[in-house]
Write an enzyme that holds these catalytic residues in place. Structure first.
Site, short mmCIF file in Angstrom:
data_model
loop_
_atom_site.label_atom_id
_atom_site.label_comp_id
_atom_site.label_asym_id
_atom_site.label_seq_id
_atom_site.Cartn_x
_atom_site.Cartn_y
_atom_site.Cartn_z
CE LYS B 63 -3.07 2.82 2.71
NZ LYS B 63 -3.09 3.76 1.58
CG LEU B 209 -9.22 2.54 -2.81
CD1 LEU B 209 -9.52 1.30 -3.63
CD2 LEU B 209 -8.59 2.15 -1.50
CG ASN B 241 -2.82 6.66 -5.37
OD1 ASN B 241 -3.80 5.95 -5.58
ND2 ASN B 241 -1.98 7.02 -6.31
CB CYS B 242 -4.59 1.80 -2.71
SG CYS B 242 -4.98 2.15 -1.03
CB VAL B 243 -4.98 2.33 -7.65
CG1 VAL B 243 -6.02 1.50 -6.97
CG2 VAL B 243 -5.36 3.77 -7.70
#
Lengths: 130, 426
Positions: B63, B209, B241-243
């Site tokens: 993550k 996300l 931000n995860c993506v």
């Protein structure tokens, strides 16, 4: 609300169906882009970016767009019909570029995609409603 | 503003009874850290593991990556507005643990991304194979919603990094770097002949996300503003931000922003580094217009001669990047944009989702669609359950021999758009 939410995401339909004008179609995301293109050709403009999200076009099966009729007196559009059409064309090109489609569409994964698509759409709708 | 960053080189991390830093070695007792994580009732459990460069270890799904620090002089604390009071940071003295990172991992959504390989071909593509990583895999309570889980893991990572940083409070740094910005008038008087250069940093702000926080504020709610680059270096900007693993900007990269460091290196020599302008990447088209207008206007009002513009992500943000570039250039301010490319597996497709003739100076972080085979590694920290689902992977990703066939997209930091990696394209 002077805009329409065009979507193939059941969660968007569920959340906004009662409070907003929602056009729900059970079709692939590419078809949502085509329907949006037709709406733009008949006098609508886009309110959100069609390539929203960093979820790449070849993965999420969902697409939710905000469209409204072209501006009248004392209203304004962020982008014109021509610019809207160009954004949709670029999005369609981007979709065609990602030919390596994913087959895995487990129920949990679909729900995750729906949640993220809903969130990104809600972020745009919130800005539109302000 | 004058910021000193004292660097404490960490050469090893070991689990031990007493948490401390001694002769460059971080000794840590996971039992000291657990309560810091589990004070959030949304998290049920956490497992700490250590991953060292060269080991046969794969960390996924990653993550965030965070550098532990402690503020020893000056206003504010670590990650102001998030886990410390919202004082203005960016001056005084901060100690940083170099050569190590806190890596948060956990299944937030099925396609949440990020692989860090500590050895093998994948290790060459991620900057975080070179750091000794204290990994924390967080398990949520039952039925926790994705956005609550994201927030819980994000905040737990910051708390752990601060707790570890605190161990360094009384340690003498191995070396100290000093960064100093001047006021507008002072800069003009001091460097009358040097070009005035700014840094436009575009923050990922699309929604769940896909968020970035500035002093605790969700950056999608800001209009572009000016900050001192030392504030960003001192933890004012953090990632939610995860993506998009390859081209997202983890908190570690905001803390160690290479564009800021390089501009400071030239400050007073070849350029006058005036300020950092932060802007966002919203999904709503009117927001894009407003933010790019404001950004261009700020560049003009500050009488800048040139700016470097960096982005985060792909697709929607490309539009913001080009809008910023076009409008800033139209104000008579030169731009260099930093991006990466999605040019297809053969590298022959159009690289960005948008383009303009004004974008005639571009630095690329590489082609995220390039395919790479990652061999099976002995140990996985986190879980491989989702590896077929992350962006840049497919149902054919996990092969029978345990190796992975993926696009560079899956590797954390591979095509970073602040130029944090080493990759480019030919």
């Amino acid at each position: 609300m002077d805009y329409t939410i065009l979507t193939n995401n059941p969660k968007v339909n569920e959340k906004f169906g009662d409070s907003h004008r929602v056009s729900f179609y059970d079709v692939p995301a590419e078809s949502i882009l085509s329907i949006a293109a037709d709406m733009i050709d008949s006098g609508c403009v886009l309110l959100n970016h069609p390539l929203y999200g960093s979820v790449k076009p070849n993965e999420t099966p969902y697409k939710s767009l905000l469209l409204k009729k072209k501006a009248g007196t004392y209203t304004w559009d962020a982008v014109s019909s021509d610019e809207s059409r160009e954004l949709i064309n670029k999005a369609i090109t981007a979709y065609n570029k990602f030919t390596h489609k994913k087959e895995d569409t487990s129920h949990d994964l679909l729900l995750d995609y729906q949640v993220v698509d809903l969130s990104l759409l809600a972020s745009a709708a919130e800005a539109a409603d302000e | 503003m004058r910021l000193e960053i004292g660097k404490i080189n960490i050469t090893d991390i070991r689990f031990a009874e007493n948490s401390k830093i001694e002769n460059g070695v971080l000794f840590v007792n996971p039992e000291d850290l657990k309560p810091v994580v589990l004070e959030d009732e949304k998290l049920k459990d956490v497992v700490f593991e250590i991953a060292k460069p060269g080991e046969s270890v794969r960390i996924t799904p990653v993550k965030d990556v965070i550098e532990p620090r402690v503020k020893v002089e000056g206003k504010g604390g670590i990650f102001p507005g998030m886990i410390s009071k919202v004082d203005t940071v960016g001056s005084g003295k901060t100690l940083a643990l170099k050569g190590m990172a806190v890596v948060t991992a956990g299944k937030i959504v099925g396609f949440q991304e990020g692989i860090i390989d500590m050895s093998g071909p994948g290790a060459d593509y991620t900057p975080f194979s070179k750091t000794i990583n204290l990994c924390m895999v967080c398990e949520p309570v039952e039925d926790l919603k994705q956005h609550d889980y994201e927030k819980a893991v994000r905040m737990a990572g910051f708390r752990v990094a601060a707790k570890i940083g605190e161990l360094a409070r009384d340690i003498k740094p191995d070396e100290t770097d000093v960064f100093e910005t001047c006021g507008i008038k002072e800069g003009i008087e001091k460097y009358p002949d040097l070009p005035r250069v700014g840094y436009v940093s575009m923050l990922q702000t699309q929604g769940l996300l896909h968020d970035t926080y500035v002093y605790g504020v969700d950056a999608k709610k800001i209009i572009p503003t000016i900050i001192s680059p030392t504030e960003a270096m001192d933890g004012a900007i953090v990632s939610g931000n995860c993506v998009s693993a390859c081209d997202k900007n983890p908190t570690y990269v905001h803390q160690n922003n290479p564009v800021i460091e390089d501009l400071f290196a030239q400050h007073g020599k070849t350029i006058n580094f005036v300020c950092q302008i932060i802007t966002n990447e919203n999904v709503y088209l009117a927001d894009k217009e407003r933010s790019s207008n404001m950004t261009a206007k700020l560049c003009r009002m500050l009488d800048l001669d040139g700016v470097i513009v960096t982005q985060e992500g792909f697709g929607n943000p490309d539009t913001d990047l080009i809008m910023n570039c076009k409008k800033i250039e139209a104000e008579g301010v030169k731009t260099v944009i930093v991006t990466d490319e999605y040019a297809g597996r053969d590298g022959k497709s159009q690289s960005l989702a948008d383009a303009d003739p004004a974008a005639d100076a571009v630095v690329t972080g590489g082609n995220a669609n390039e395919v790479i085979i990652l061999p099976k590694l002995d140990k996985v920290i986190g879980m491989l359950d989702y590896v077929n689902l992350i962006a840049g992977a497919s149902d054919k990703t996990l092969r029978e021999d345990g190796s992975l066939e993926v696009e560079l997209q899956v590797i954390t930091g591979a095509t970073n758009e602040m130029g944090f990696g080493k990759l480019s394209a030919r």
